[in-house]
Design an enzyme around this catalytic site. Structure first.
Site, short mmCIF file in Angstrom:
data_model
loop_
_atom_site.label_atom_id
_atom_site.label_comp_id
_atom_site.label_asym_id
_atom_site.label_seq_id
_atom_site.Cartn_x
_atom_site.Cartn_y
_atom_site.Cartn_z
N SER A 1 0.81 -1.21 0.00
CA SER A 1 0.00 0.00 0.00
C SER A 1 0.85 1.27 0.00
O SER A 1 1.62 1.52 -0.93
CB SER A 1 -0.96 -0.07 1.20
OG SER A 1 -1.97 0.88 1.12
N ASP B 1 11.58 4.99 -8.99
CA ASP B 1 11.37 5.55 -10.33
C ASP B 1 12.08 6.88 -10.52
O ASP B 1 12.46 7.23 -11.64
CB ASP B 1 9.87 5.73 -10.60
CG ASP B 1 9.19 4.43 -11.01
OD1 ASP B 1 9.85 3.37 -10.91
OD2 ASP B 1 8.02 4.46 -11.41
N LYS C 1 -0.56 -4.00 -3.65
CA LYS C 1 -1.86 -3.34 -3.45
C LYS C 1 -1.80 -1.95 -4.06
O LYS C 1 -1.23 -1.03 -3.50
CB LYS C 1 -2.23 -3.24 -1.97
CG LYS C 1 -3.60 -2.60 -1.74
CD LYS C 1 -3.95 -2.54 -0.26
CE LYS C 1 -5.33 -1.91 -0.08
NZ LYS C 1 -5.35 -0.47 -0.42
#
Length: 418
Positions: free
Chosen positions: A314, A325, A339
């Site tokens: 989550s 990233d 999730k």
């Protein structure tokens, strides 16, 4: 734990229009007034109708679902709650769920930083439907009893969990401080085992931090974040500042077995590490993308490694994905839980609550990680270790993170900086 945005929902007043056809002498009677319990069911239906991520409502006519639910007599609040739960089950989404007033208050306490119970974060496995441990809270009774991530809870006090909702299972594990609850646990390769756990007050201080020296005498700031509650961002910022003042030259952020929590906490913690860049994209059922950005300055520019495993879920995945990233951190460990859905929490008119999946999220490079997880830059399997073994020679993932940092050309020969 679900990934939540908090908001209030206020009841709307409606007026009935009585149409009278004078020319034909026809009187159209108003519909029979709804009872309070029927109004509550309709209130839930409207919120889902307006906000739910899947506009096919699991490929069914959502208006027909409401009509059928209202056709059944609702004798009291409990009957209304059961009807609401049946209505929501038709969506086949374990994260969209009804919370009675007690459960709603408990969730609010959880995200605020304090709770009472055994200290387990749980989820329903989407493939098997079994009740599964995402992670025990650090230092909790469940943690001390040896319950691990991915354990399956088969029975609670002798009652099968097969047909229990998440909240019903959580309610059965709650109880007075000092009382015992018996859990039947199933673990891969080990079969079933019974655990007796004493309930207690769970202190939710989400951050553990300390300055550690590597074998090469590099000062590394180690931070372990256990969940994303209302205190998390402030506590992480305090820990980074403290470690910077002590001379940390690099960082290890341990998100293993962190089940997530508040979306905003995940975003704010990502901002602590980034000067600029997108943190996360959100996509609702209209396909509209929102984004959250970092606006700097970061509290530190020192090299960072993040530890992740199957219990990293989550909001933890939002943070890990954002820093991976953006090239701010390297990830070490195992593929995360997966999730990628966001729930909004609505307060209902009778003090109960409703969690609704309103959006999905994508990482800055537009990766949808739901049910897939995030793959680390360096995959390191880890045999089960105790809480006391974290960060020791037995912790292979931690040792791999230290090795990665000390091989970094920025740190070679740096030692303890002045």
């Amino acid at each position: 734990m679900g990934l939540f945005i908090n908001k209030k929902v206020f009841r709307l007043g409606f007026s009935l229009l009585i149409a009278v056809g004078l020319a034909l002498g026809i009187l159209i009677q108003p519909a029979a007034a709804l009872t309070e319990d029927q109004k509550l069911l309709s209130e839930v239906w409207r919120i889902v109708n307006r906000t739910y991520l899947d506009d096919t409502f699991n490929h069914q006519n959502w208006a027909t679902v409401r009509q059928k639910a209202l056709e059944k007599p609702l004798k009291n609040h409990q009957a209304a709650y059961a009807a609401i739960q049946d209505m929501l089950k038709s969506l086949d989404d374990p994260f969209t769920r009804f919370l009675d007033p007690e459960q709603y208050r408990s969730l609010q306490v959880n995200t605020s930083g304090e709770l009472t119970g055994v200290g387990l974060q749980i989820a329903l496995d989407p493939q098997t439907g079994k009740l599964e441990v995402v992670a025990p809270i650090a230092g909790s009774p469940a943690d001390k009893a040896g319950i691990r991530p991915r354990d399956r809870i088969i029975k609670i006090e002798g009652v099968s969990t097969e047909n229990l909702t998440l909240d019903e299972a959580a309610a059965k594990m709650r109880g007075p401080i000092g009382s015992l609850v018996t859990l039947l646990i199933e673990r891969d390769g080990e079969g079933e085992t019974e655990k007796r756990v004493m309930r207690d007050r769970i202190a939710l201080n989400p951050v553990v931090s300390e300055l550690r020296m590597t074998p090469q005498s590099t000062p590394v700031g180690y931070l372990r974040l256990n969940q994303f509650n209302a205190n998390a961002s402030m506590e992480v910022a305090h820990a980074i500042n403290d470690l910077e003042n002590k001379g940390a030259a690099a960082y290890i952020l341990d998100l293993r077995n962190n089940p997530g929590g508040l979306l905003q906490a995940g975003i704010e913690i990502a901002r602590l590490w980034l000067d600029s860049g997108t943190i996360v994209y959100t996509v609702n059922r209209q396909g509209i993308q929102g984004s959250f950005e970092a606006f700097g300055p970061a509290l530190t520019k020192d090299p960072l490694v993040i530890l992740v495993n199957q219990g990293t879920a989550s909001a933890s995945e939002i943070l890990a994905g954002a820093l991976q990233d953006n090239g701010r951190a390297q990830l070490v460990g195992e593929t995360t839980f997966g999730k990628g859905l966001i729930q909004s929490l609505f307060e209902l008119s009778d003090g109960s609550g409703l969690a609704v999946t309103i959006a999905k999220y994508e990482t800055p490079q537009h990766r949808d990680i739901n049910k897939l997880g995030i793959k680390p830059d360096k995959v390191i399997p880890q045999e089960a270790i105790t809480r006391d073994q974290i960060g020791t020679q037995a912790d292979q993932q931690y040792q791999a993170a230290v090795e990665l940092l000390t091989k970094n050309s920025v740190l070679v020969g740096l030692g303890a900086r002045g």
